[in-house]
Write an enzyme that holds these catalytic residues in place. Sequence first.
Site, mmCIF file in Angstrom:
data_model
loop_
_atom_site.group_PDB
_atom_site.id
_atom_site.type_symbol
_atom_site.label_atom_id
_atom_site.label_comp_id
_atom_site.label_asym_id
_atom_site.label_seq_id
_atom_site.Cartn_x
_atom_site.Cartn_y
_atom_site.Cartn_z
ATOM 1 N N PRO A 114 -51.750 24.808 -1.320
ATOM 2 C CA PRO A 114 -50.607 26.081 -1.741
ATOM 3 C C PRO A 114 -49.445 25.348 -0.564
ATOM 4 O O PRO A 114 -49.177 26.116 0.134
ATOM 5 C CB PRO A 114 -51.245 27.036 -0.836
ATOM 6 C CG PRO A 114 -52.692 26.267 -0.047
ATOM 7 C CD PRO A 114 -52.907 25.077 -0.872
ATOM 8 N N LYS A 115 -48.664 24.398 -1.647
ATOM 9 C CA LYS A 115 -47.927 23.426 -0.466
ATOM 10 C C LYS A 115 -46.585 23.865 -0.512
ATOM 11 O O LYS A 115 -45.758 24.383 -1.494
ATOM 12 C CB LYS A 115 -47.976 21.702 -0.678
ATOM 13 C CG LYS A 115 -49.531 21.195 -0.618
ATOM 14 C CD LYS A 115 -48.972 20.159 -0.422
ATOM 15 C CE LYS A 115 -50.770 19.448 -0.090
ATOM 16 N NZ LYS A 115 -50.164 17.721 0.202
ATOM 17 N N THR A 116 -45.724 23.507 0.474
ATOM 18 C CA THR A 116 -44.428 23.933 0.158
ATOM 19 C C THR A 116 -43.218 23.522 1.476
ATOM 20 O O THR A 116 -44.361 22.818 2.374
ATOM 21 C CB THR A 116 -44.035 25.978 0.588
ATOM 22 O OG1 THR A 116 -42.557 26.388 0.166
ATOM 23 C CG2 THR A 116 -44.558 26.319 1.782
#
Length: 245
Positions: A114-116
């Site tokens: 769940p990367k940003t």
Amino acid sequence: MEQHDIGRRLATPLMNPAYPPVVPRFTDREYLNIVYRTDRDALRAVVPEPLEIDEPLVRFEVMRMGDVTGYGPYTEAGQAIPVRHQGERGEYLHAMYLDNFPATASGREAGAYPKTIGAPALYVDHGALVGVLDYGTLRVATATMGYKHHELDPGQAAAQITVPTFMLKLVPGYDGTPRTAQLVRTEISDVVVKGAWTGPARLQLFAHVLAPLADLPVREVVSASHLVTDLTLSPVTPVHDYLAH
């Protein structure tokens, strides 16, 4: 470009893909981990079934990647939540913020992380190990730990970061309906612990609508660790298909 060539490509743009075709090896990956107690109702609101929660705990982490195959050095911060799945204890990755776009794109597309984008940092300041996370121009997390106050057993250190990791793999179709909706599992392998310490720690989280770490508020700091490691990430494996239920 012929049709059979397309299937051999990794990602777009075709001539300069967003991330490299490598299985990354992490060398000198440095962690600041702070485990804290939070509100049980807040956890229930974000942890997806069929994962189960025991104690209302969260691990806030800041990781400085000394060197990563294909990506180079970068820094990452996020929250992981201790959970159980079919009796197996692990962690659910809630959110991750990076300052490296190829690592962000690869983690999301090739995996399910769940990367940003964010602006984390890890450094030493007057006897304290400091981990911070900024989103845009605003600070959303500040963590401090006494620098190398007490050595930590390497086996205990490895156990902290090698538990199974669970994530959501969500891919929408062209009409906006889900095409893939899975709970997946991965884990860290080939770990070498180069250094491990513990000590007193503090953690502050600040409200931000686009980086809502403070939605899991800090009620009590339970433990902290500072680790330096080499490791490899294993491929993800689906363990639950939401579209089949």
